[in-house]
Design an enzyme around this catalytic site. Sequence first.
Site, PDB file in Angstrom:
ATOM      1  N   GLU A  53       0.826  -1.203   0.000  1.00 37.44           N
ATOM      2  CA  GLU A  53       0.000   0.000   0.000  1.00 37.44           C
ATOM      3  C   GLU A  53       0.865   1.260   0.000  1.00 37.44           C
ATOM      4  O   GLU A  53       1.794   1.385   0.779  1.00 37.44           O
ATOM      5  CB  GLU A  53      -0.913  -0.003   1.227  1.00 37.44           C
ATOM      6  N   LYS A  67      -9.432   3.002  -3.775  1.00 40.12           N
ATOM      7  CA  LYS A  67      -9.969   2.395  -2.560  1.00 40.12           C
ATOM      8  C   LYS A  67     -11.373   2.899  -2.269  1.00 40.12           C
ATOM      9  O   LYS A  67     -11.649   4.097  -2.321  1.00 40.12           O
ATOM     10  CB  LYS A  67      -9.045   2.671  -1.376  1.00 40.12           C
ATOM     11  N   CYS A 122      -5.825  -2.709   1.959  1.00 44.36           N
ATOM     12  CA  CYS A 122      -5.795  -2.760   3.419  1.00 44.36           C
ATOM     13  C   CYS A 122      -7.127  -3.189   4.021  1.00 44.36           C
ATOM     14  O   CYS A 122      -7.538  -4.335   3.936  1.00 44.36           O
ATOM     15  CB  CYS A 122      -5.337  -1.410   3.962  1.00 44.36           C
TER      16      CYS A 122
END
Length: 534
Positions: A279, A348, A405
């Site tokens: 990430e 995301k 994540c």
Amino acid sequence: MMNNFYSFIKKYKWPLLSGVIVGTSYIPLPPWGILFCYLPLWWWLINKAENRKEAFVAGWVTQFSLTLIGFHWIFYTANVYGQFPWYLSFLTLIAFCTLAHIYIAITSYCFFIFKEKCKTNLSQQLIFLVLAHSLAETFWPGIFPWNLGYTLLWAKLPMYHFADLIGFLGLSFFLFVFHFMFAKIYFSNKSVSSKAIQSTLVVLGFVLLNLVGYLHGEKWKITDKELNVLLVQGNIGNIEKFMAEKGRNFRTDILNKYISLSQKGLNENKNVDLLFWPESAIPEFLNTNYRLNKNQKRLSEFLSSIEKPVLTGAFSKDDSNPNPESSVYNALFLLDKEGKELAMPYHKTILLIFGEYLPLSETFPILLKLLPFIANFGRGPGPSILPLPMDATKGDFALIGAQICYEGIFPDFSAGLAKNGAEILANVTNDSWYGVPFEPYQNMVMTLARGIEVRRPVIRSTNTGISTSIDAYGNFANFSPMQTEWAGVNKIKYLNNPPKTIFTDWGKNFWMIILIAFILHILLSINYEKFRKS
């Protein structure tokens, strides 16, 4: 004051014991108490609680103690990420422990009302506790939605294979069913020998369920494709990463570290199909219109020299959006051997509150100035697929489902990836803000568990560990060391166009069955006396 504290502990020792058993049975510790951990609380609620307040306090004591043991890493996060002094970090931990799992206290309170209003027997009371706790566990809006089902995968108990039918929340429900069976045995006035025989039968039932689970999972050992992935773990320090993300130095140093580690990994492993960086490994924009930037040119030159594609976390910018906040995304890029985008970057979707977005910041922009360490990213479109060409001339692509994540711990998101055709799930994470060892193991297992629910391999690349993978059957690859620079190859075996699991289609709605059962149980219990007399 000490006498009052001692009296409080003495009075609520059994609820406290429950919290201790739960906390010491959760990841990364051995799950020694998962079949009975809530029984001391339940026994106290049934036999000792004298009013609603006491029932609520008992549940609160259990949730406070289990949170303090299992999620003590909140102190480290508040201190390192929040930059709080130690005393404020301690208060943050206490506040978190006070409220994080308050649903246990609420469930206990509701149970006492149920016991007051309905003349019920032991079985009915236990059924209420099983169903109510399972529903509360499902719907409580926690930041970190854990459940006991994950411990089965962590301990490699084959019962975890049923997650492709009912998910890990469903498995957690069945662990509560075992609670029910043990409670029926030990809350009664049966003889010691009778309790021993019945307990043995329950344990044998658990063993049998695991044997059936083992047989159920066997078909997922079959694969027909293979992808060799070089995972690269940069172990970038928090200060360097924070400064680089804010555009202040370290960007070139970070890129050079990932290039160096990748080159070292390639020297040791010649057969690599894809580099996989974590990430925001590249803490700047990688969109095509930024290709002339120094570091992006450096990355393109490196990829051309090794002739390998890379899947990496970075930032993405939507120049058509005039809002400077919502136009920036935490993103995942798939770049070809020349550094060009093979697909639109994934943005995301599920953002971490106070980590990736600040509530009310659009209404009160001054909040962002008061809390500069909190990012405020735009929100992506939902589950997305990144196609990696294996042999483009034959139309052969590895379809990668992108996760960043926090998204990896939400079952619905991964089910959406499977529905969209993902053959492999790829998760990038930065766990550097949470310390070691509890949170990295907890986050890892909860992320890899998605691979069992949808029966797709999951590869996980992290900044500081744990980087690893799991196949569709549930075999873990070796774990990377934590807090260490590292590079290693994982051989990802997968199925071309794999079938969807029952969980993917409807098993994630298993809670509906529990809810219906709960409502019916309440209705029947209310009229229990009428039924009994008639």
